[in-house]
Scaffold this motif. Structure first.
Motif, PDB file in Angstrom:
ATOM      1  N   LYS A 196     -26.635 -22.147   4.404  1.00  5.94           N
ATOM      2  CA  LYS A 196     -27.016 -22.413   3.890  1.00  5.94           C
ATOM      3  C   LYS A 196     -26.169 -23.908   4.537  1.00  5.94           C
ATOM      4  O   LYS A 196     -25.369 -23.798   5.155  1.00  5.94           O
ATOM      5  N   PRO A 198     -30.694 -23.732   3.766  1.00  8.59           N
ATOM      6  CA  PRO A 198     -31.648 -22.613   4.571  1.00  8.59           C
ATOM      7  C   PRO A 198     -32.122 -22.471   5.984  1.00  8.59           C
ATOM      8  O   PRO A 198     -32.899 -23.952   6.262  1.00  8.59           O
ATOM      9  N   GLN A 250     -35.944 -15.624   0.588  1.00  8.80           N
ATOM     10  CA  GLN A 250     -34.585 -17.096   0.676  1.00  8.80           C
ATOM     11  C   GLN A 250     -34.407 -16.922  -1.291  1.00  8.80           C
ATOM     12  O   GLN A 250     -33.232 -17.276  -1.038  1.00  8.80           O
TER      13      GLN A 250
END
Length: 189
Positions: A159, A161, A182
């Protein structure tokens, strides 16, 4: 003028004033309690690192209990600050690690109750219960704060991504596969 209090960081933790230490700083209770393996991995790691046992600070050791349901996996991960030695208490585990570049040799074996295996510092490793019954292992680590980087979680669950262009090229996969990976809920063990 009063000088500010002196504190010291060791591996990310403040040292406690020894005059304030109590028995609670040096005891962890509950390692006899099985971890809940009802998750996508079928395993649960119960850590006894410096966060759970403050008395470990500066001592360079820690441990963990790992519970496995049948087909349970402690997924590929690494400890950036520790070597790990693992002993099987119950069941059978298929374990292994991958050596570093350029060889990337997979070293594996099957462990039974009482068997011990070493995972060298920083290398990606895993444990898998290939048996039909639950398995339990105890790991000792050469750091009070070994760190854990679960490979799939770090690569596909970061985080924010990592760019799907980067991952598609790195893994030689279509960006749709990367987008799918993801979007998955990666379990922290």
């Amino acid at each position: 003028m009063v000088d500010p209090p002196v504190t010291l960081f060791v591996n990310g933790k403040f040292c406690k004033d020894p005059n304030l230490a109590t028995a609670n700083d040096f005891v962890f209770k509950g390692l006899d309690i099985p971890g809940n393996t009802m998750n996508n991995l079928g395993s649960k790691v119960t850590t006894v690192f410096v966060d759970q046992l403050p008395g470990l600070n500066t001592l360079g050791i820690s441990m963990a209990r790992i519970d496995f349901a049948p087909n349970g996996l402690n997924p590929p991960h690494t400890h950036p600050r520790a070597t790990e030695i693992l002993v099987v208490i119950e069941g059978t585990l298929y374990v292994g690690f991958v050596t570093s570049n350029p060889n990337n040799t997979l070293i594996t074996t099957v462990l039974n109750k009482g068997d011990v295996f070493v995972f060298p510092i920083g290398l990606i490793h895993f444990q898998y219960n290939e048996g039909k019954t639950n398995a339990v292992a105890i790991a000792a680590l050469s750091s009070q704060n070994p760190g854990v980087i679960t490979i799939a979680n770090a690569v596909f669950g970061s985080k924010p991504p990592i760019s799907d262009n980067v991952l598609a090229k790195a893994f030689q996969l279509d960006k749709k596969v990367i987008d799918y990976l993801q979007s998955q809920p990666w379990v922290n063990n």
